[in-house]
Design a protein around this motif. Structure first.
Motif, PDB file in Angstrom:
ATOM      1  N   GLU A 130       0.849  -1.189   0.000  1.00 39.67           N
ATOM      2  CA  GLU A 130       0.000   0.000   0.000  1.00 39.67           C
ATOM      3  C   GLU A 130       0.888   1.243   0.000  1.00 39.67           C
ATOM      4  O   GLU A 130       1.762   1.395   0.849  1.00 39.67           O
ATOM      5  CB  GLU A 130      -0.933  -0.011   1.210  1.00 39.67           C
ATOM      6  N   LEU A 131       0.640   2.130  -0.954  1.00 39.95           N
ATOM      7  CA  LEU A 131       1.452   3.324  -1.146  1.00 39.95           C
ATOM      8  C   LEU A 131       0.609   4.568  -0.916  1.00 39.95           C
ATOM      9  O   LEU A 131      -0.590   4.568  -1.170  1.00 39.95           O
ATOM     10  CB  LEU A 131       2.027   3.358  -2.566  1.00 39.95           C
ATOM     11  N   VAL A 132       1.245   5.647  -0.472  1.00 36.75           N
ATOM     12  CA  VAL A 132       0.534   6.904  -0.270  1.00 36.75           C
ATOM     13  C   VAL A 132       0.847   7.915  -1.366  1.00 36.75           C
ATOM     14  O   VAL A 132       0.265   8.990  -1.399  1.00 36.75           O
ATOM     15  CB  VAL A 132       0.871   7.506   1.116  1.00 36.75           C
ATOM     16  N   ALA A 133       1.768   7.564  -2.266  1.00 41.76           N
ATOM     17  CA  ALA A 133       2.126   8.443  -3.381  1.00 41.76           C
ATOM     18  C   ALA A 133       2.645   7.585  -4.524  1.00 41.76           C
ATOM     19  O   ALA A 133       3.015   6.420  -4.329  1.00 41.76           O
ATOM     20  CB  ALA A 133       3.183   9.462  -2.954  1.00 41.76           C
ATOM     21  N   LEU A 134       2.650   8.145  -5.718  1.00 40.23           N
ATOM     22  CA  LEU A 134       3.209   7.426  -6.854  1.00 40.23           C
ATOM     23  C   LEU A 134       4.679   7.099  -6.577  1.00 40.23           C
ATOM     24  O   LEU A 134       5.434   7.967  -6.128  1.00 40.23           O
ATOM     25  CB  LEU A 134       3.097   8.261  -8.133  1.00 40.23           C
ATOM     26  N   PRO A 135       5.108   5.880  -6.836  1.00 39.54           N
ATOM     27  CA  PRO A 135       6.503   5.515  -6.584  1.00 39.54           C
ATOM     28  C   PRO A 135       7.446   6.097  -7.624  1.00 39.54           C
ATOM     29  O   PRO A 135       7.026   6.514  -8.710  1.00 39.54           O
ATOM     30  CB  PRO A 135       6.474   3.986  -6.666  1.00 39.54           C
ATOM     31  N   ASP A 136       8.719   6.124  -7.290  1.00 39.55           N
ATOM     32  CA  ASP A 136       9.743   6.571  -8.234  1.00 39.55           C
ATOM     33  C   ASP A 136       9.936   5.494  -9.294  1.00 39.55           C
ATOM     34  O   ASP A 136      10.345   4.377  -8.984  1.00 39.55           O
ATOM     35  CB  ASP A 136      11.056   6.812  -7.480  1.00 39.55           C
ATOM     36  N   PRO A 137       9.643   5.793 -10.556  1.00 37.53           N
ATOM     37  CA  PRO A 137       9.779   4.766 -11.602  1.00 37.53           C
ATOM     38  C   PRO A 137      11.207   4.241 -11.748  1.00 37.53           C
ATOM     39  O   PRO A 137      11.400   3.138 -12.269  1.00 37.53           O
ATOM     40  CB  PRO A 137       9.335   5.483 -12.875  1.00 37.53           C
ATOM     41  N   ASN A 138      12.168   5.000 -11.298  1.00 40.43           N
ATOM     42  CA  ASN A 138      13.567   4.614 -11.495  1.00 40.43           C
ATOM     43  C   ASN A 138      14.104   3.687 -10.425  1.00 40.43           C
ATOM     44  O   ASN A 138      15.149   3.069 -10.616  1.00 40.43           O
ATOM     45  CB  ASN A 138      14.445   5.870 -11.556  1.00 40.43           C
ATOM     46  N   THR A 139      13.404   3.598  -9.276  1.00 40.72           N
ATOM     47  CA  THR A 139      13.969   2.826  -8.169  1.00 40.72           C
ATOM     48  C   THR A 139      13.052   1.731  -7.638  1.00 40.72           C
ATOM     49  O   THR A 139      13.540   0.802  -7.000  1.00 40.72           O
ATOM     50  CB  THR A 139      14.330   3.766  -7.007  1.00 40.72           C
ATOM     51  N   HIS A 140      11.776   1.825  -7.873  1.00 44.79           N
ATOM     52  CA  HIS A 140      10.853   0.889  -7.228  1.00 44.79           C
ATOM     53  C   HIS A 140      10.870  -0.473  -7.903  1.00 44.79           C
ATOM     54  O   HIS A 140      10.990  -0.579  -9.119  1.00 44.79           O
ATOM     55  CB  HIS A 140       9.430   1.440  -7.208  1.00 44.79           C
ATOM     56  N   GLU A 141      10.736  -1.528  -7.086  1.00 45.98           N
ATOM     57  CA  GLU A 141      10.811  -2.897  -7.590  1.00 45.98           C
ATOM     58  C   GLU A 141       9.445  -3.529  -7.812  1.00 45.98           C
ATOM     59  O   GLU A 141       9.347  -4.735  -8.054  1.00 45.98           O
ATOM     60  CB  GLU A 141      11.628  -3.761  -6.628  1.00 45.98           C
ATOM     61  N   LEU A 142       8.393  -2.768  -7.737  1.00 48.81           N
ATOM     62  CA  LEU A 142       7.063  -3.305  -8.004  1.00 48.81           C
ATOM     63  C   LEU A 142       6.940  -3.687  -9.477  1.00 48.81           C
ATOM     64  O   LEU A 142       7.571  -3.100 -10.342  1.00 48.81           O
ATOM     65  CB  LEU A 142       5.995  -2.265  -7.658  1.00 48.81           C
ATOM     66  N   GLN A 143       6.092  -4.674  -9.727  1.00 46.90           N
ATOM     67  CA  GLN A 143       5.827  -5.100 -11.099  1.00 46.90           C
ATOM     68  C   GLN A 143       4.541  -4.503 -11.663  1.00 46.90           C
ATOM     69  O   GLN A 143       4.404  -4.317 -12.872  1.00 46.90           O
ATOM     70  CB  GLN A 143       5.757  -6.631 -11.151  1.00 46.90           C
ATOM     71  N   THR A 144       3.590  -4.221 -10.775  1.00 45.57           N
ATOM     72  CA  THR A 144       2.296  -3.685 -11.176  1.00 45.57           C
ATOM     73  C   THR A 144       1.887  -2.602 -10.197  1.00 45.57           C
ATOM     74  O   THR A 144       2.128  -2.729  -8.994  1.00 45.57           O
ATOM     75  CB  THR A 144       1.220  -4.794 -11.205  1.00 45.57           C
ATOM     76  N   LEU A 145       1.261  -1.564 -10.710  1.00 48.08           N
ATOM     77  CA  LEU A 145       0.755  -0.484  -9.865  1.00 48.08           C
ATOM     78  C   LEU A 145      -0.700  -0.228 -10.211  1.00 48.08           C
ATOM     79  O   LEU A 145      -1.070  -0.199 -11.390  1.00 48.08           O
ATOM     80  CB  LEU A 145       1.577   0.785 -10.072  1.00 48.08           C
ATOM     81  N   ILE A 146      -1.529  -0.024  -9.175  1.00 50.12           N
ATOM     82  CA  ILE A 146      -2.951   0.253  -9.367  1.00 50.12           C
ATOM     83  C   ILE A 146      -3.258   1.650  -8.842  1.00 50.12           C
ATOM     84  O   ILE A 146      -2.927   1.978  -7.699  1.00 50.12           O
ATOM     85  CB  ILE A 146      -3.830  -0.785  -8.654  1.00 50.12           C
ATOM     86  N   VAL A 147      -3.893   2.457  -9.684  1.00 47.86           N
ATOM     87  CA  VAL A 147      -4.285   3.815  -9.332  1.00 47.86           C
ATOM     88  C   VAL A 147      -5.759   3.997  -9.678  1.00 47.86           C
ATOM     89  O   VAL A 147      -6.170   3.681 -10.802  1.00 47.86           O
ATOM     90  CB  VAL A 147      -3.443   4.859 -10.102  1.00 47.86           C
ATOM     91  N   VAL A 148      -6.552   4.460  -8.731  1.00 49.62           N
ATOM     92  CA  VAL A 148      -7.948   4.805  -8.996  1.00 49.62           C
ATOM     93  C   VAL A 148      -8.006   6.321  -9.177  1.00 49.62           C
ATOM     94  O   VAL A 148      -7.613   7.072  -8.287  1.00 49.62           O
ATOM     95  CB  VAL A 148      -8.872   4.355  -7.845  1.00 49.62           C
ATOM     96  N   ASN A 149      -8.492   6.754 -10.346  1.00 52.24           N
ATOM     97  CA  ASN A 149      -8.405   8.175 -10.700  1.00 52.24           C
ATOM     98  C   ASN A 149      -9.658   8.623 -11.468  1.00 52.24           C
ATOM     99  O   ASN A 149      -9.850   8.182 -12.600  1.00 52.24           O
ATOM    100  CB  ASN A 149      -7.155   8.411 -11.566  1.00 52.24           C
ATOM    101  N   PRO A 150     -10.515   9.472 -10.858  1.00 54.14           N
ATOM    102  CA  PRO A 150     -10.452  10.006  -9.509  1.00 54.14           C
ATOM    103  C   PRO A 150     -10.641   8.900  -8.485  1.00 54.14           C
ATOM    104  O   PRO A 150     -11.283   7.883  -8.753  1.00 54.14           O
ATOM    105  CB  PRO A 150     -11.597  11.016  -9.446  1.00 54.14           C
ATOM    106  N   ASN A 151     -10.112   9.147  -7.295  1.00 54.84           N
ATOM    107  CA  ASN A 151     -10.064   8.081  -6.305  1.00 54.84           C
ATOM    108  C   ASN A 151     -11.375   7.946  -5.531  1.00 54.84           C
ATOM    109  O   ASN A 151     -12.095   8.910  -5.317  1.00 54.84           O
ATOM    110  CB  ASN A 151      -8.919   8.340  -5.327  1.00 54.84           C
ATOM    111  N   ASN A 152     -11.644   6.747  -5.130  1.00 54.32           N
ATOM    112  CA  ASN A 152     -12.745   6.399  -4.250  1.00 54.32           C
ATOM    113  C   ASN A 152     -12.129   5.871  -2.952  1.00 54.32           C
ATOM    114  O   ASN A 152     -11.361   4.916  -3.011  1.00 54.32           O
ATOM    115  CB  ASN A 152     -13.594   5.318  -4.927  1.00 54.32           C
ATOM    116  N   PRO A 153     -12.352   6.530  -1.802  1.00 50.60           N
ATOM    117  CA  PRO A 153     -13.474   7.423  -1.489  1.00 50.60           C
ATOM    118  C   PRO A 153     -13.136   8.900  -1.334  1.00 50.60           C
ATOM    119  O   PRO A 153     -14.033   9.689  -1.023  1.00 50.60           O
ATOM    120  CB  PRO A 153     -13.913   6.885  -0.124  1.00 50.60           C
ATOM    121  N   ASP A 154     -11.891   9.325  -1.495  1.00 54.51           N
ATOM    122  CA  ASP A 154     -11.553  10.711  -1.156  1.00 54.51           C
ATOM    123  C   ASP A 154     -11.510  11.655  -2.353  1.00 54.51           C
ATOM    124  O   ASP A 154     -11.277  12.856  -2.203  1.00 54.51           O
ATOM    125  CB  ASP A 154     -10.223  10.775  -0.402  1.00 54.51           C
TER     126      ASP A 154
END
Length: 346
Positions: A130-154
């Motif tokens: 669980e992330l609170v901000a978009l990760p750095d594309p140059n350093t993060h080791e995640l394979q998949t990222l999920i973004v809800v835009n606009p976000n639910n519920p805030d």
């Protein structure tokens, strides 16, 4: 109202998903009728569905009817030149199928957000972060990222240009970006579907049910890079959406006058909601023109308070004290909400 121990598990269900009027009615049998459902963030004034010929129910949908619906979706949402739209029986199903289509691994989810995303990937055995901000594309080791835009519920929204630039960098190393645009009908300015081309590795989800108020129709769309569409079509089969749903969706998506009028009405109603709840002492935390996220005070369980008035809102298990309110459908519903707010303020 203090719930008995045997009902606590049932009461907890009201904090998992919206729309559980049947559960609320069992828990609050003395609540005024009819129940007002403000828990879902769905447009309470639906697109006016015409009478559909009986023949549509008597046969399977034709390929041209499916094509007409996807063409209407492309016209309404936009469609990058290298992408394809695949209809699906609701975006919730697409969320559940994504791990199967992409493969489980190290997955990041921009939170807090819609809980089904995390549940789907955890059920598939993924390592979820669980992330609170978009990760750095140059350093993060995640394979998949999920973004809800606009976000639910805030209602958090990332500008199209910013998310497009991030998508280009993120997918450059063959990583995947899933963008859930279920509420983008009220914020078309943020949608990635207006891009000339969709970066390879990006998947966009759209939902017909939220903005058009037709959640029961179960129509959604998956937008992917053209070569990936075949795998989705093979998995979903020849009839992912019913014939009547195809016809209704195509008509609704092409109704530009209704769409423009609905956007204006929803924006005005959202301002009214903010004012009504603000005067009752609730703190606005965010939202879209389909819902608002508010924080209560003094330790009052607002889910319980409004349920005793026959109004179902969306509570959350965590963080405590936050509640999502949808929009009332008519003046009678507004008056009941205002009355319940009045007793809260008192």
């Amino acid at each position: 109202m203090h719930l008995k121990d045997e009902t606590r598990e049932t009461a907890a269900e009201l904090r998992i998903h919206g729309g559980r009027i049947d559960t609320a009615a069992l828990l609050y049998p003395s609540a005024p009728q009819p129940w007002i459902d403000l828990s879902t963030g769905i447009n309470p004034i639906a697109w006016p569905v015409p009478q559909i010929p009986l023949a549509r129910y008597q046969r399977l949908p034709l390929a041209r009817e499916m094509a007409q619906m996807t063409a209407a979706a492309a016209e309404a949402y936009g469609l990058p030149a290298n992408a394809a739209i695949v209809p699906v029986s609701g975006s919730e199903l697409a969320i559940r199928l994504l791990p199967r289509m992409i493969g489980a691994g190290r997955v990041g989810i921009l939170t807090p957000t819609y809980g089904s995303h995390g549940a789907a990937w955890r059920d598939a055995g993924a390592e979820v972060h669980e992330l609170v901000a978009l990760p750095d594309p140059n350093t993060h080791e995640l394979q998949t990222l999920i973004v809800v835009n606009p976000n639910n519920p805030d209602g958090r929204a990332i500008a199209r240009a910013d998310l497009a630039a991030f998508a280009q960098a993120w997918t450059a190393d063959a990583r995947r970006l899933i963008v859930d645009e279920a509420f983008a009908d009220v914020r078309p300015d943020v949608s990635l579907l207006a891009m000339p081309e969709l970066p390879v590795g990006v998947v966009v989800l759209r939902s017909l049910g939220k903005f058009f108020g037709l959640a029961g129709l179960r129509v959604g769309f998956v937008v992917v890079h053209e070569p990936e569409a075949a795998a989705w079509r093979q998995l979903l089969g020849d009839w992912p959406v019913s014939g009547p749903a195809c016809e209704i969706a195509a008509l609704a998506l092409r109704d530009a006058a209704w769409i423009a009028k609905a956007r204006g009405r929803l924006a005005a109603d959202r301002r009214r909601l903010d004012g009504t709840l603000g005067r009752a002492g609730l703190k606005l935390l965010g939202g879209t023109d389909l819902f608002g996220l508010f924080e209560g005070s003094d330790g009052i369980d607002l889910l319980d308070h409004f349920a005793r008035a026959g109004i179902l809102i969306r509570g959350f298990s965590a963080p405590a004290g936050r509640y999502r309110f949808g929009l009332p459908a008519d003046e009678a519903a507004w008056r009941r909400l205002e009355a319940a707010c009045g007793t809260l303020a008192a």
